[in-house]
Design a protein around this motif. Structure first.
Motif, PDB file in Angstrom:
ATOM      1  N   HIS A  52      13.079   5.989   4.887  1.00 25.89           N
ATOM      2  CA  HIS A  52      12.032   4.817   4.822  1.00 25.89           C
ATOM      3  C   HIS A  52      10.948   5.077   3.760  1.00 25.89           C
ATOM      4  O   HIS A  52      10.438   4.281   3.172  1.00 25.89           O
ATOM      5  N   LEU A  53      10.522   6.210   3.652  1.00 31.67           N
ATOM      6  CA  LEU A  53       9.593   6.651   2.743  1.00 31.67           C
ATOM      7  C   LEU A  53       9.961   6.409   1.056  1.00 31.67           C
ATOM      8  O   LEU A  53       9.277   5.894   0.570  1.00 31.67           O
ATOM      9  N   ALA A  54      11.204   6.459   0.965  1.00 33.99           N
ATOM     10  CA  ALA A  54      11.941   6.277  -0.176  1.00 33.99           C
ATOM     11  C   ALA A  54      12.102   4.783  -0.665  1.00 33.99           C
ATOM     12  O   ALA A  54      12.163   4.247  -1.588  1.00 33.99           O
ATOM     13  N   GLN A  55      11.795   3.879   0.380  1.00 33.34           N
ATOM     14  CA  GLN A  55      11.689   2.517   0.388  1.00 33.34           C
ATOM     15  C   GLN A  55      10.427   1.849   0.239  1.00 33.34           C
ATOM     16  O   GLN A  55      10.195   0.515   0.647  1.00 33.34           O
ATOM     17  N   ARG A  56       9.328   2.481  -0.011  1.00 37.52           N
ATOM     18  CA  ARG A  56       7.978   2.113  -0.317  1.00 37.52           C
ATOM     19  C   ARG A  56       7.867   0.853  -1.249  1.00 37.52           C
ATOM     20  O   ARG A  56       8.405   0.939  -2.102  1.00 37.52           O
ATOM     21  N   PRO A  57       7.274  -0.051  -0.300  1.00 35.65           N
ATOM     22  CA  PRO A  57       6.974  -1.380  -0.998  1.00 35.65           C
ATOM     23  C   PRO A  57       5.791  -1.118  -1.936  1.00 35.65           C
ATOM     24  O   PRO A  57       5.120  -0.384  -1.843  1.00 35.65           O
ATOM     25  N   SER A  58       5.734  -1.838  -3.163  1.00 36.75           N
ATOM     26  CA  SER A  58       4.820  -1.869  -4.135  1.00 36.75           C
ATOM     27  C   SER A  58       3.390  -2.440  -3.318  1.00 36.75           C
ATOM     28  O   SER A  58       3.510  -3.104  -2.521  1.00 36.75           O
ATOM     29  N   ARG A  97       4.905   0.049   7.012  1.00 36.61           N
ATOM     30  CA  ARG A  97       4.167   0.982   7.674  1.00 36.61           C
ATOM     31  C   ARG A  97       4.160   1.037   8.957  1.00 36.61           C
ATOM     32  O   ARG A  97       4.375   2.002   9.876  1.00 36.61           O
ATOM     33  N   TYR A  98       4.268  -0.077   9.777  1.00 34.05           N
ATOM     34  CA  TYR A  98       4.295  -0.272  11.216  1.00 34.05           C
ATOM     35  C   TYR A  98       5.561   0.608  11.882  1.00 34.05           C
ATOM     36  O   TYR A  98       5.306   1.147  12.722  1.00 34.05           O
ATOM     37  N   SER A  99       6.749   0.186  11.123  1.00 42.50           N
ATOM     38  CA  SER A  99       8.005   0.921  11.535  1.00 42.50           C
ATOM     39  C   SER A  99       7.924   2.557  11.248  1.00 42.50           C
ATOM     40  O   SER A  99       8.223   3.030  12.313  1.00 42.50           O
ATOM     41  N   LEU A 100       7.231   2.929  10.259  1.00 36.34           N
ATOM     42  CA  LEU A 100       6.916   4.313  10.202  1.00 36.34           C
ATOM     43  C   LEU A 100       6.198   4.802  11.260  1.00 36.34           C
ATOM     44  O   LEU A 100       6.558   6.187  11.753  1.00 36.34           O
ATOM     45  N   LYS A 130      -0.952  -1.238   3.759  1.00 32.95           N
ATOM     46  CA  LYS A 130      -1.739  -0.790   5.119  1.00 32.95           C
ATOM     47  C   LYS A 130      -1.381  -2.038   6.327  1.00 32.95           C
ATOM     48  O   LYS A 130      -1.198  -1.323   7.453  1.00 32.95           O
ATOM     49  N   GLU A 131      -1.108  -3.109   6.006  1.00 33.72           N
ATOM     50  CA  GLU A 131      -0.613  -4.068   7.039  1.00 33.72           C
ATOM     51  C   GLU A 131       0.829  -4.622   6.911  1.00 33.72           C
ATOM     52  O   GLU A 131       1.048  -5.854   6.985  1.00 33.72           O
TER      53      GLU A 131
END
Length: 108
Positions: free
Chosen positions: A80-86, A95-98, A90-91
């Motif tokens: 999931h961290l590898a799929q970080r959106p640009s 992030r909420y899934s992680l 914060k909201e």
């Protein structure tokens, strides 16, 4: 229990049991994730409850199922961290899934 699995789990899970307990009670926590059926608890939310149990356990009390779940958590967090959106995350559902899996990407 391999010490590697435990160390990777403790690195992936950066929220305390109390932080995770508080988070799992929020609407945001319950609104994200894959649900096996309508109205059911999401996979991540269920995982969060298991993580709280693991965080309260002594390392010597872990069994094979606990270790398997720790590996699942580590894999999920890393993927999931590898799929970080640009942009500002914060909201975001990302992030909420992680956070349901015990990792707050904004926590220092």
């Amino acid at each position: 229990m391999t010490s590697d699995t435990y160390a990777e789990f403790r690195e992936a899970v950066n929220m305390s049991a109390s932080e995770l307990e508080k988070w799992l009670k929020t609407d945001e926590s319950q609104d994200v994730g894959q649900k096996p059926s309508s109205g059911a608890e999401s996979v991540g939310h269920d995982s969060g409850r298991k993580i709280i149990t693991l965080l309260h356990k002594k390392k010597s009390d872990f069994d094979e199922a606990d270790e398997a779940h720790m590996r699942k958590v580590v894999g999920y967090v890393h993927r999931h961290l590898a799929q970080r959106p640009s942009g500002d995350v914060k909201e975001t559902k990302w992030r909420y899934s992680l956070m349901n899996w015990g990792h707050d990407p904004l926590k220092k």
